[in-house]
Design a protein around this motif. Structure first.
Motif, mmCIF file in Angstrom:
data_model
loop_
_atom_site.group_PDB
_atom_site.id
_atom_site.type_symbol
_atom_site.label_atom_id
_atom_site.label_comp_id
_atom_site.label_asym_id
_atom_site.label_seq_id
_atom_site.Cartn_x
_atom_site.Cartn_y
_atom_site.Cartn_z
ATOM 1 N N LEU A 95 50.847 36.181 58.754
ATOM 2 C CA LEU A 95 51.556 35.297 57.827
ATOM 3 C C LEU A 95 51.053 35.424 56.397
ATOM 4 N N MET A 96 49.773 35.712 56.216
ATOM 5 C CA MET A 96 49.190 35.766 54.883
ATOM 6 C C MET A 96 49.330 37.134 54.222
ATOM 7 N N ALA A 97 49.632 38.180 54.967
ATOM 8 C CA ALA A 97 49.685 39.531 54.415
ATOM 9 C C ALA A 97 50.675 39.671 53.248
ATOM 10 N N PRO A 98 51.915 39.178 53.347
ATOM 11 C CA PRO A 98 52.833 39.350 52.210
ATOM 12 C C PRO A 98 52.385 38.610 50.952
ATOM 13 N N SER A 99 51.775 37.470 51.097
ATOM 14 C CA SER A 99 51.380 36.717 49.914
ATOM 15 C C SER A 99 50.103 37.253 49.284
ATOM 16 N N ALA A 100 49.345 38.053 50.016
ATOM 17 C CA ALA A 100 48.095 38.583 49.492
ATOM 18 C C ALA A 100 48.281 39.894 48.743
ATOM 19 N N ALA A 101 49.466 40.467 48.773
ATOM 20 C CA ALA A 101 49.703 41.738 48.093
ATOM 21 C C ALA A 101 49.638 41.531 46.580
ATOM 22 N N ALA A 102 49.131 42.527 45.887
ATOM 23 C CA ALA A 102 49.021 42.454 44.432
ATOM 24 C C ALA A 102 50.407 42.507 43.801
ATOM 25 N N GLN A 103 50.663 41.595 42.924
ATOM 26 C CA GLN A 103 51.936 41.567 42.217
ATOM 27 C C GLN A 103 51.710 42.042 40.786
ATOM 28 N N PRO A 104 52.386 43.100 40.361
ATOM 29 C CA PRO A 104 52.194 43.558 38.984
ATOM 30 C C PRO A 104 52.725 42.551 37.976
ATOM 31 N N LEU A 105 52.061 42.498 36.848
ATOM 32 C CA LEU A 105 52.503 41.619 35.782
ATOM 33 C C LEU A 105 53.754 42.186 35.137
ATOM 34 N N ASN A 106 54.566 41.335 34.557
ATOM 35 C CA ASN A 106 55.741 41.783 33.833
ATOM 36 C C ASN A 106 55.288 42.169 32.429
ATOM 37 N N CYS A 107 55.256 43.461 32.143
ATOM 38 C CA CYS A 107 54.764 43.965 30.862
ATOM 39 C C CYS A 107 55.896 44.637 30.094
ATOM 40 N N PRO A 108 56.683 43.879 29.349
ATOM 41 C CA PRO A 108 57.773 44.510 28.599
ATOM 42 C C PRO A 108 57.210 45.409 27.505
ATOM 43 N N GLY A 109 57.664 46.646 27.491
ATOM 44 C CA GLY A 109 57.238 47.589 26.457
ATOM 45 C C GLY A 109 55.844 48.136 26.687
ATOM 46 N N GLY A 110 55.268 47.941 27.830
ATOM 47 C CA GLY A 110 53.923 48.433 28.107
ATOM 48 C C GLY A 110 53.779 48.792 29.567
ATOM 49 N N TRP A 111 52.564 48.852 30.026
ATOM 50 C CA TRP A 111 52.324 49.156 31.430
ATOM 51 C C TRP A 111 51.217 48.272 31.967
ATOM 52 N N TRP A 112 51.273 48.030 33.278
ATOM 53 C CA TRP A 112 50.328 47.158 33.953
ATOM 54 C C TRP A 112 49.134 47.972 34.439
ATOM 55 N N ASP A 113 47.941 47.556 34.060
ATOM 56 C CA ASP A 113 46.707 48.194 34.526
ATOM 57 C C ASP A 113 46.221 47.405 35.734
ATOM 58 N N PRO A 114 46.379 47.954 36.960
ATOM 59 C CA PRO A 114 46.023 47.184 38.149
ATOM 60 C C PRO A 114 44.523 46.971 38.314
ATOM 61 N N VAL A 115 43.698 47.813 37.698
ATOM 62 C CA VAL A 115 42.252 47.655 37.823
ATOM 63 C C VAL A 115 41.781 46.420 37.073
ATOM 64 N N ALA A 116 42.215 46.280 35.826
ATOM 65 C CA ALA A 116 41.813 45.138 35.012
ATOM 66 C C ALA A 116 42.798 43.973 35.114
ATOM 67 N N ASN A 117 43.958 44.211 35.756
ATOM 68 C CA ASN A 117 45.019 43.215 35.897
ATOM 69 C C ASN A 117 45.449 42.661 34.542
ATOM 70 N N VAL A 118 45.711 43.578 33.613
ATOM 71 C CA VAL A 118 46.176 43.214 32.275
ATOM 72 C C VAL A 118 47.320 44.146 31.880
ATOM 73 N N CYS A 119 48.066 43.736 30.877
ATOM 74 C CA CYS A 119 49.111 44.592 30.312
ATOM 75 C C CYS A 119 48.499 45.451 29.212
ATOM 76 N N ARG A 120 48.818 46.716 29.234
ATOM 77 C CA ARG A 120 48.356 47.646 28.202
ATOM 78 C C ARG A 120 49.549 48.034 27.341
ATOM 79 N N GLY A 121 49.273 48.470 26.130
ATOM 80 C CA GLY A 121 50.325 48.875 25.211
ATOM 81 C C GLY A 121 51.059 50.116 25.680
ATOM 82 N N PRO A 122 52.220 50.378 25.087
ATOM 83 C CA PRO A 122 53.010 51.528 25.528
ATOM 84 C C PRO A 122 52.353 52.864 25.196
ATOM 85 N N VAL A 123 51.559 52.905 24.158
ATOM 86 C CA VAL A 123 50.905 54.144 23.762
ATOM 87 C C VAL A 123 49.405 53.920 23.842
ATOM 88 N N ALA A 124 48.718 54.848 24.485
ATOM 89 C CA ALA A 124 47.269 54.729 24.581
ATOM 90 C C ALA A 124 46.662 54.882 23.189
#
Length: 78
Positions: A24-53
């Protein structure tokens, strides 16, 4: 023989709630990516990064540029 069957039934009854809860807990424990308009989600730090490095640093020989922390580090070091 009856002792083995009884013990296996007790072990199954004890493990059943844990198994049910994990299913029962497996679906709710999955990592959900953040909504990062114009950028990308860094799953390691769990933050949004800019579109250009950021621009790479000019690291000295024997060092490499770590783009996530934007620092120069010695080769072989994380």
């Amino acid at each position: 023989m009856h002792k083995i069957i009884r013990r296996s039934m007790v072990a199954t009854a004890a493990a059943a709630p844990v198994a049910a809860l994990s299913l029962l807990m497996a679906p709710s424990a999955a990592a959900q990516p953040l909504n990062c308009p114009g950028g990308w989600w860094d799953p390691v730090a769990n933050v949004c990064r800019g579109p250009v490095a950021t621009a790479p640093l000019a690291c000295a020989p024997g060092e490499y540029w770590n783009p996530i922390s934007n620092v120069c580090r010695p080769l072989g070091q994380y």
